[in-house]
Design a protein around this motif. Structure first.
Motif, PDB file in Angstrom:
ATOM      1  N   ASP A   1       2.978   7.250   3.371  1.00  0.00           N
ATOM      2  CA  ASP A   1       2.807   6.006   4.114  1.00  0.00           C
ATOM      3  C   ASP A   1       2.993   4.825   3.167  1.00  0.00           C
ATOM      4  O   ASP A   1       2.330   4.763   2.131  1.00  0.00           O
ATOM      5  CB  ASP A   1       1.390   5.970   4.731  1.00  0.00           C
TER       6      ASP A   1
ATOM      7  N   ASP B   1       3.090   0.595   3.220  1.00  0.00           N
ATOM      8  CA  ASP B   1       2.900  -0.659   3.962  1.00  0.00           C
ATOM      9  C   ASP B   1       3.481  -1.808   3.163  1.00  0.00           C
ATOM     10  O   ASP B   1       3.416  -1.809   1.936  1.00  0.00           O
ATOM     11  CB  ASP B   1       1.404  -0.956   4.149  1.00  0.00           C
TER      12      ASP B   1
ATOM     13  N   CYS C   1      -5.380  -0.976   8.490  1.00  0.00           N
ATOM     14  CA  CYS C   1      -6.362  -0.784   7.428  1.00  0.00           C
ATOM     15  C   CYS C   1      -6.474  -2.073   6.613  1.00  0.00           C
ATOM     16  O   CYS C   1      -7.499  -2.353   6.016  1.00  0.00           O
ATOM     17  CB  CYS C   1      -5.967   0.378   6.522  1.00  0.00           C
TER      18      CYS C   1
ATOM     19  N   GLY D   1      -7.735   2.251   2.185  1.00  0.00           N
ATOM     20  CA  GLY D   1      -6.989   3.007   3.181  1.00  0.00           C
ATOM     21  C   GLY D   1      -7.960   3.727   4.094  1.00  0.00           C
ATOM     22  O   GLY D   1      -8.957   4.281   3.624  1.00  0.00           O
TER      23      GLY D   1
ATOM     24  N   TYR E   1      -1.264  10.811   3.421  1.00  0.00           N
ATOM     25  CA  TYR E   1      -2.281  11.414   4.275  1.00  0.00           C
ATOM     26  C   TYR E   1      -1.924  12.884   4.397  1.00  0.00           C
ATOM     27  O   TYR E   1      -0.747  13.216   4.571  1.00  0.00           O
ATOM     28  CB  TYR E   1      -2.341  10.731   5.641  1.00  0.00           C
TER      29      TYR E   1
ATOM     30  N   HIS F   1      -0.928   0.741  16.331  1.00  0.00           N
ATOM     31  CA  HIS F   1      -0.917   0.614  14.875  1.00  0.00           C
ATOM     32  C   HIS F   1      -2.344   0.429  14.367  1.00  0.00           C
ATOM     33  O   HIS F   1      -3.129  -0.308  14.952  1.00  0.00           O
ATOM     34  CB  HIS F   1      -0.076  -0.594  14.448  1.00  0.00           C
ATOM     35  N   ILE F   2      -2.688   1.137  13.287  1.00  0.00           N
ATOM     36  CA  ILE F   2      -4.029   1.029  12.695  1.00  0.00           C
ATOM     37  C   ILE F   2      -3.947   0.073  11.507  1.00  0.00           C
ATOM     38  O   ILE F   2      -3.241   0.348  10.531  1.00  0.00           O
ATOM     39  CB  ILE F   2      -4.530   2.399  12.218  1.00  0.00           C
TER      40      ILE F   2
ATOM     41  N   GLU G   1       6.007  -1.257   8.044  1.00  0.00           N
ATOM     42  CA  GLU G   1       5.523   0.021   7.534  1.00  0.00           C
ATOM     43  C   GLU G   1       6.609   1.090   7.614  1.00  0.00           C
ATOM     44  O   GLU G   1       7.474   1.046   8.504  1.00  0.00           O
ATOM     45  CB  GLU G   1       4.302   0.447   8.361  1.00  0.00           C
TER      46      GLU G   1
ATOM     47  N   TRP H   1       0.879  -1.175   0.000  1.00  0.00           N
ATOM     48  CA  TRP H   1       0.000   0.000   0.000  1.00  0.00           C
ATOM     49  C   TRP H   1       0.912   1.219   0.000  1.00  0.00           C
ATOM     50  O   TRP H   1       1.863   1.283   0.804  1.00  0.00           O
ATOM     51  CB  TRP H   1      -0.888   0.033   1.249  1.00  0.00           C
TER      52      TRP H   1
ATOM     53  N   ILE I   1      -7.248   9.914  10.135  1.00  0.00           N
ATOM     54  CA  ILE I   1      -6.388   9.477  11.236  1.00  0.00           C
ATOM     55  C   ILE I   1      -6.040  10.683  12.109  1.00  0.00           C
ATOM     56  O   ILE I   1      -5.394  11.624  11.642  1.00  0.00           O
ATOM     57  CB  ILE I   1      -5.086   8.836  10.719  1.00  0.00           C
TER      58      ILE I   1
ATOM     59  N   GLY J   1      -2.046   5.669  15.559  1.00  0.00           N
ATOM     60  CA  GLY J   1      -1.351   5.000  14.471  1.00  0.00           C
ATOM     61  C   GLY J   1       0.063   5.455  14.213  1.00  0.00           C
ATOM     62  O   GLY J   1       0.600   6.347  14.866  1.00  0.00           O
ATOM     63  N   VAL J   2       0.673   4.821  13.208  1.00  0.00           N
ATOM     64  CA  VAL J   2       2.033   5.152  12.781  1.00  0.00           C
ATOM     65  C   VAL J   2       2.027   6.494  12.069  1.00  0.00           C
ATOM     66  O   VAL J   2       2.912   7.329  12.263  1.00  0.00           O
ATOM     67  CB  VAL J   2       2.598   4.053  11.858  1.00  0.00           C
ATOM     68  N   CYS J   3       0.977   6.738  11.272  1.00  0.00           N
ATOM     69  CA  CYS J   3       0.860   8.013  10.555  1.00  0.00           C
ATOM     70  C   CYS J   3       0.718   9.163  11.546  1.00  0.00           C
ATOM     71  O   CYS J   3       1.362  10.202  11.393  1.00  0.00           O
ATOM     72  CB  CYS J   3      -0.326   7.978   9.603  1.00  0.00           C
TER      73      CYS J   3
HETATM   74  N1  SME Z   1      -1.285   1.745   9.311  1.00  0.00           N
HETATM   75  C1  SME Z   1      -1.455   3.160   9.347  1.00  0.00           C
HETATM   76  C2  SME Z   1      -2.831   3.548   8.877  1.00  0.00           C
HETATM   77  C3  SME Z   1      -2.934   3.770   7.399  1.00  0.00           C
HETATM   78  S1  SME Z   1      -2.917   2.310   6.516  1.00  0.00           S
HETATM   79  O1  SME Z   1      -1.641   1.752   6.648  1.00  0.00           O
HETATM   80  C4  SME Z   1      -3.163   2.732   4.914  1.00  0.00           C
HETATM   81  C5  SME Z   1      -1.239   3.675  10.754  1.00  0.00           C
HETATM   82  O2  SME Z   1      -1.083   2.943  11.661  1.00  0.00           O
HETATM   83  O3  SME Z   1      -1.221   4.867  10.907  1.00  0.00           O
END
Ligand code: SME
Length: 160
Positions: free
Chosen positions: A126, A128, A102, A67, A49, A99-100, A109, A45, A71, A76-78
């Motif tokens: 971002d 993945d 999606c 996606g 963002y 961690h989110i 990531e 991915w 956020i 999350g990581v973002c």
């Molecule tokens: N995993 C990301 C969220 C966005 S998806 O990867 C597209 C996160 O933890 O912020």
């Protein structure tokens, strides 16, 4: 597992040629997401963002499966990349608190914050991977430098 990767210098030259003279943020993001995503089998991915309100990220151009649309900076990581302004290289997403997911297939990531000339984060790139530990420090440094060149080599007035 063998991965098919376009040599970075070729990928960089291709992206700089395709974005030469372009100042529209969405056009730049769409082109980068497409070229990065199709150049490297590690990338499951690939997208952006954008900061659309204080403390809030909203999805931008991307390639790959679904996606998450929104956020907040505290998730999350973002969110961590936008909040800290620091690149997040996550070798195992299961080990990253908050961690989110999606997509359930994501194993590792890389998230790179994009700063404007005032140093404000205006977006994050971002990427993945469905492979564990897919990214290294060289990937991060190269992509950080490329983002600076693409978004600021073109002297955009929108953000100065
Ligand atoms: N995993 C990301 C969220 C966005 S998806 O990867 C597209 C996160 O933890 O912020």
């Amino acid at each position: 597992m063998t991965t098919t990767t376009l040599p970075f210098d070729e990928l960089r030259a291709r992206i700089l040629a395709l974005t030469e003279g372009e100042t529209d943020e969405i056009a730049l993001m769409a082109t980068i997401a497409c070229e990065l995503h199709h150049a490297d089998d590690r990338f499951d991915w690939t997208g952006f963002y954008r900061v659309t309100a204080p403390g809030l990220l909203k999805i931008g151009p991307y390639q790959g499966g679904h996606g998450c649309l929104t956020i907040p900076f505290d998730r999350g990581v973002c969110g961590a990349a936008a909040r800290s302004g620091e690149t997040q290289l996550v070798r195992d997403v299961e080990a990253f608190p908050g961690h989110i997911a999606c997509a359930a297939s994501t194993r590792s990531e890389l998230v790179i914050p994009l700063r404007d000339s005032q140093g404000e984060v205006f977006a994050v790139l971002d990427i993945d991977s469905d492979q564990p530990d897919a990214f290294d420090a060289e990937d991060a440094e190269r992509l950080e430098a490329l983002m600076k060149t693409v978004f600021f080599g073109h002297q955009r007035t929108a953000r100065g």
